[in-house]
Design a protein around this motif. Structure first.
Motif, PDB file in Angstrom:
ATOM      1  N   PHE A 149       0.797  -1.332  -0.050  1.00 13.66           N
ATOM      2  CA  PHE A 149      -0.056  -0.073  -0.074  1.00 13.66           C
ATOM      3  C   PHE A 149       0.887   1.304   0.009  1.00 13.66           C
ATOM      4  N   THR A 150       1.998   1.124   0.763  1.00 12.23           N
ATOM      5  CA  THR A 150       2.962   2.492   0.896  1.00 12.23           C
ATOM      6  C   THR A 150       3.366   2.793  -0.711  1.00 12.23           C
ATOM      7  N   GLU A 151       3.805   1.708  -1.385  1.00  8.46           N
ATOM      8  CA  GLU A 151       4.164   1.681  -2.742  1.00  8.46           C
ATOM      9  C   GLU A 151       3.258   2.230  -3.714  1.00  8.46           C
ATOM     10  N   GLN A 152       1.799   2.180  -3.322  1.00  9.93           N
ATOM     11  CA  GLN A 152       0.633   2.616  -4.159  1.00  9.93           C
ATOM     12  C   GLN A 152       0.397   3.859  -4.086  1.00  9.93           C
ATOM     13  N   VAL A 153       0.794   4.245  -2.711  1.00 11.09           N
ATOM     14  CA  VAL A 153       0.442   5.721  -2.273  1.00 11.09           C
ATOM     15  C   VAL A 153       1.740   6.605  -2.921  1.00 11.09           C
ATOM     16  N   ARG A 154       2.808   5.955  -2.682  1.00 10.83           N
ATOM     17  CA  ARG A 154       4.145   7.029  -3.213  1.00 10.83           C
ATOM     18  C   ARG A 154       4.000   6.947  -4.707  1.00 10.83           C
ATOM     19  N   ALA A 155       3.368   6.016  -5.499  1.00 10.11           N
ATOM     20  CA  ALA A 155       3.393   6.098  -6.845  1.00 10.11           C
ATOM     21  C   ALA A 155       2.331   7.357  -7.418  1.00 10.11           C
ATOM     22  N   ALA A 156       1.167   7.208  -6.622  1.00 10.42           N
ATOM     23  CA  ALA A 156       0.010   8.150  -6.734  1.00 10.42           C
ATOM     24  C   ALA A 156       0.717   9.536  -6.465  1.00 10.42           C
ATOM     25  N   GLU A 157       1.514   9.790  -5.470  1.00 16.30           N
ATOM     26  CA  GLU A 157       1.833  11.077  -5.051  1.00 16.30           C
ATOM     27  C   GLU A 157       2.736  11.372  -6.312  1.00 16.30           C
ATOM     28  N   LYS A 158       3.949  10.750  -6.661  1.00 19.12           N
ATOM     29  CA  LYS A 158       4.499  10.964  -7.835  1.00 19.12           C
ATOM     30  C   LYS A 158       3.814  11.354  -9.124  1.00 19.12           C
ATOM     31  N   LYS A 159       2.634  10.515  -9.231  1.00 23.09           N
ATOM     32  CA  LYS A 159       2.027  10.953 -10.576  1.00 23.09           C
ATOM     33  C   LYS A 159       1.352  12.146 -10.308  1.00 23.09           C
ATOM     34  N   ALA A 160       0.717  12.456  -9.185  1.00 27.08           N
ATOM     35  CA  ALA A 160       0.395  13.751  -9.019  1.00 27.08           C
ATOM     36  C   ALA A 160       1.064  14.939  -9.049  1.00 27.08           C
ATOM     37  N   GLU A 161       2.407  14.748  -8.507  1.00 29.19           N
ATOM     38  CA  GLU A 161       3.414  15.815  -8.596  1.00 29.19           C
ATOM     39  C   GLU A 161       3.816  15.822 -10.116  1.00 29.19           C
ATOM     40  N   GLU A 162       3.957  15.000 -10.914  1.00 30.12           N
ATOM     41  CA  GLU A 162       4.351  15.003 -12.177  1.00 30.12           C
ATOM     42  C   GLU A 162       3.043  15.804 -12.954  1.00 30.12           C
ATOM     43  N   ASP A 163       1.840  15.516 -12.568  1.00 30.48           N
ATOM     44  CA  ASP A 163       0.845  16.223 -13.522  1.00 30.48           C
ATOM     45  C   ASP A 163       0.729  17.831 -12.934  1.00 30.48           C
ATOM     46  N   ARG A 164       1.021  18.075 -11.620  1.00 29.84           N
ATOM     47  CA  ARG A 164       1.007  19.306 -11.229  1.00 29.84           C
ATOM     48  C   ARG A 164       2.103  20.140 -11.957  1.00 29.84           C
ATOM     49  N   THR A 165       3.321  19.743 -12.067  1.00 33.12           N
ATOM     50  CA  THR A 165       4.320  20.261 -12.672  1.00 33.12           C
ATOM     51  C   THR A 165       4.576  20.087 -14.080  1.00 33.12           C
ATOM     52  N   GLY A 166       3.738  19.287 -14.498  1.00 37.29           N
ATOM     53  CA  GLY A 166       3.819  19.142 -16.133  1.00 37.29           C
ATOM     54  C   GLY A 166       5.257  18.440 -16.706  1.00 37.29           C
ATOM     55  N   THR A 167       5.848  17.651 -15.589  1.00 42.68           N
ATOM     56  CA  THR A 167       6.924  16.828 -16.074  1.00 42.68           C
ATOM     57  C   THR A 167       6.628  15.454 -16.314  1.00 42.68           C
ATOM     58  N   GLY A 168       5.263  15.129 -16.291  1.00 46.18           N
ATOM     59  CA  GLY A 168       5.039  13.544 -16.661  1.00 46.18           C
ATOM     60  C   GLY A 168       5.067  13.350 -18.151  1.00 46.18           C
ATOM     61  N   GLU A 169       5.256  12.290 -18.484  1.00 44.71           N
ATOM     62  CA  GLU A 169       5.105  12.145 -20.202  1.00 44.71           C
ATOM     63  C   GLU A 169       3.625  11.905 -20.476  1.00 44.71           C
ATOM     64  N   GLU A 170       3.494  12.644 -21.833  1.00 38.81           N
ATOM     65  CA  GLU A 170       2.234  12.836 -22.659  1.00 38.81           C
ATOM     66  C   GLU A 170       1.703  11.417 -23.145  1.00 38.81           C
ATOM     67  N   SER A 171       0.524  10.863 -22.839  1.00 37.56           N
ATOM     68  CA  SER A 171       0.066   9.690 -23.401  1.00 37.56           C
ATOM     69  C   SER A 171      -0.286   9.957 -24.885  1.00 37.56           C
TER      70      SER A 171
END
Length: 171
Positions: A149-171
Motif C-alpha cells: 500500500f505504501t508503494e501504491q500511495v508513493r506512486a500516486a503522489e509521484k504521478k500527482a506531482e508530475e501532473d502538477r508540474t507538467g513533467t510527466g510524459e504525455e500519453s
C-alpha cells in the motif's frame, strides 16, 4: 503467527452500519488508525469520521520534554521550551495526517456509490477479530500489506506531482 501490518478495508454496500462497525473497530487489537469514507448515490465522496489511537501524544509529550529542558532557563524557559516542543510534536502529527489523507485519496475509487468503507490500519496477529467484525456488519474484507500500500500511495503522489508540474510524459 507473527504480526502483520495491514490496511484492512471493510466495504459496506450502503451507509447504514459503518458507524457501528467503526465503534467496534476501535477495540480491535493492534488498531492504529481508522477512517470512514462514504459515497452518496450521486458519487460524492466524504470522509465522515476518523480515529487515531494515541492522537495528541506526540504533541503533549514533546511539549513536556521541552518544558523540562526549559527548566534550565527558569519560568520563561519552561514556557518557551513547552511551546517549542509542542510545536515540533504537532508538526510530526500533521505530517502523519497529510500522509493519511494521501492514502485515503488512493482508496477512494474502492468506495461504492451509495456505500461506505472503513479503512483500518492494523497490526494483526490474526485476521480473526477484523473478519468477525466484518461478518457482524455484513461488510466485505480486503487486506493490503503495509509495504504494497505504501508503494501504491508513493506512486500516486509521484504521478500527482508530475501532473502538477507538467513533467510527466504525455500519453
Amino acid at each position: 503467527m507473527s504480526e502483520q501490518h495491514n490496511l484492512v478495508l471493510l466495504t459496506f454496500p450502503d451507509t447504514t452500519t459503518w458507524r457501528y462497525a467503526l465503534d467496534g473497530a476501535q477495540h480491535l487489537p493492534g488498531l492504529r488508525m481508522a477512517a470512514a469514507l462514504e459515497r452518496s448515490a450521486d458519487g460524492v465522496l466524504e470522509i465522515k469520521d476518523t480515529f487515531t489511537r494515541g492522537a495528541g501524544v506526540a504533541t503533549v509529550g514533546s511539549g513536556l520534554l521541552g518544558g523540562l529542558v526549559g527548566l534550565l532557563g527558569g519560568p520563561v524557559g519552561v514556557l518557551l521550551g513547552f511551546a517549542a516542543g509542542a510545536a515540533l510534536g504537532n508538526a510530526a502529527e500533521e505530517h502523519l495526517a497529510t500522509e493519511a489523507g494521501a492514502a485515503l485519496i488512493v482508496l477512494s475509487p474502492r468506495v461504492p456509490d451509495g456505500g461506505a468503507m472503513l479503512a483500518l490500519e492494523v497490526r494483526e496477529a490474526s485476521p480473526g477479530p477484523a473478519d468477525e467484525l466484518a461478518a457482524q456488519y455484513r461488510a466485505s474484507v480486503e487486506r493490503i500489506d503495509e509495504q504494497t500500500f505504501t508503494e501504491q500511495v508513493r506512486a500516486a503522489e509521484k504521478k500527482a506531482e508530475e501532473d502538477r508540474t507538467g513533467t510527466g510524459e504525455e500519453s
